[in-house]
Design an enzyme around this catalytic site. Structure first.
Site, PDB file in Angstrom:
ATOM      1  N   CYS A  73       1.298  -1.370   0.073  1.00 42.89           N
ATOM      2  CA  CYS A  73       0.060   0.404  -0.015  1.00 42.89           C
ATOM      3  C   CYS A  73       0.829   1.361  -0.125  1.00 42.89           C
ATOM      4  O   CYS A  73       1.828   1.096  -0.865  1.00 42.89           O
ATOM      5  CB  CYS A  73      -0.804   0.321   1.434  1.00 42.89           C
ATOM      6  SG  CYS A  73      -2.077   1.217   0.647  1.00 42.89           S
ATOM      7  N   HIS A  74       0.863   1.830   1.033  1.00 43.69           N
ATOM      8  CA  HIS A  74       1.274   3.402   0.814  1.00 43.69           C
ATOM      9  C   HIS A  74       2.712   3.344   2.005  1.00 43.69           C
ATOM     10  O   HIS A  74       3.922   3.723   1.961  1.00 43.69           O
ATOM     11  CB  HIS A  74       0.541   4.356   1.533  1.00 43.69           C
ATOM     12  CG  HIS A  74      -0.561   4.860   1.674  1.00 43.69           C
ATOM     13  ND1 HIS A  74      -1.721   3.804   1.582  1.00 43.69           N
ATOM     14  CD2 HIS A  74      -0.450   6.335   1.147  1.00 43.69           C
ATOM     15  CE1 HIS A  74      -2.921   4.545   1.093  1.00 43.69           C
ATOM     16  NE2 HIS A  74      -2.312   6.284   0.694  1.00 43.69           N
TER      17      HIS A  74
END
Length: 180
Positions: free
Chosen positions: A106-107
């Site tokens: 994800c991030h």
């Protein structure tokens, strides 16, 4: 194998911590929660507070050579905090310098960008990181899971919580092969 899970004191996406953690345990590995501060980390379910988890080791005192690999869970706030902490960034960088496998979802690649380890690598992430990855010299792809073997270590990345099943299977396979 001991596997480090690096998170900030607050902001980790709970499912991106707990699913890979449980997968590591189920595979017979020892997951270790590493954070920038002792105590507990506060996980989130998107923007809502979720559970807390006890910190096992602090990044400034933990050594990459005591782990077989590193997992970087996402959440927007988690990697944003980690990339501003010199000890966390150094901890991440050490895994690359030692050729140990790393997995990020994800991030989480924001921390990789700050550690200056994406140059020449192909990876995926939450789509909003695409420009950051490209600006750091990496190639961004929109794939469920991507394994990059540029350099001495393997990097496993995924885009989002929906990719967790493939992410967990892939990172565990890669970590096991690298340990053999």
């Amino acid at each position: 194998m001991r596997i480090a899970f690096l998170t900030a004191p607050e902001g980790v996406e709970q499912v991106e911590l707990t699913d890979p953690w449980q997968a590591a345990k189920d595979a017979g590995h020892e997951p270790v929660l590493v954070s920038t501060e002792p105590g507990e980390v506060q996980a989130f379910d998107h923007l809502d507070k979720a559970d807390t988890f006890p910190v096992d080791e602090v990044a400034g005192r933990a050594s990459a050579d005591s782990f077989g690999g590193l997992v970087l869970p996402g959440g927007v706030a988690n990697p944003d905090f980690l990339r501003t902490d010199d000890q966390a960034v150094s901890f991440v960088k050490a895994f690359f310098e030692q050729g140990r496998p790393v997995a990020a979802i994800c991030h989480a690649p924001w921390t990789l960008v700050e550690a200056d380890v994406v140059r020449g690598r192909v990876l995926t992430s939450w789509p909003s990181l695409r420009t950051d990855i490209r600006n750091a010299g990496g190639t961004w792809v929109d794939e469920q899971v991507k394994v990059c073997d540029h350099g001495p270590n393997k990097l496993v990345t995924s885009r989002r919580p929906d990719d967790l099943k493939a992410f967990c299977e892939t990172y565990l396979d890669v970590f096991a092969r690298e340990a053999a």
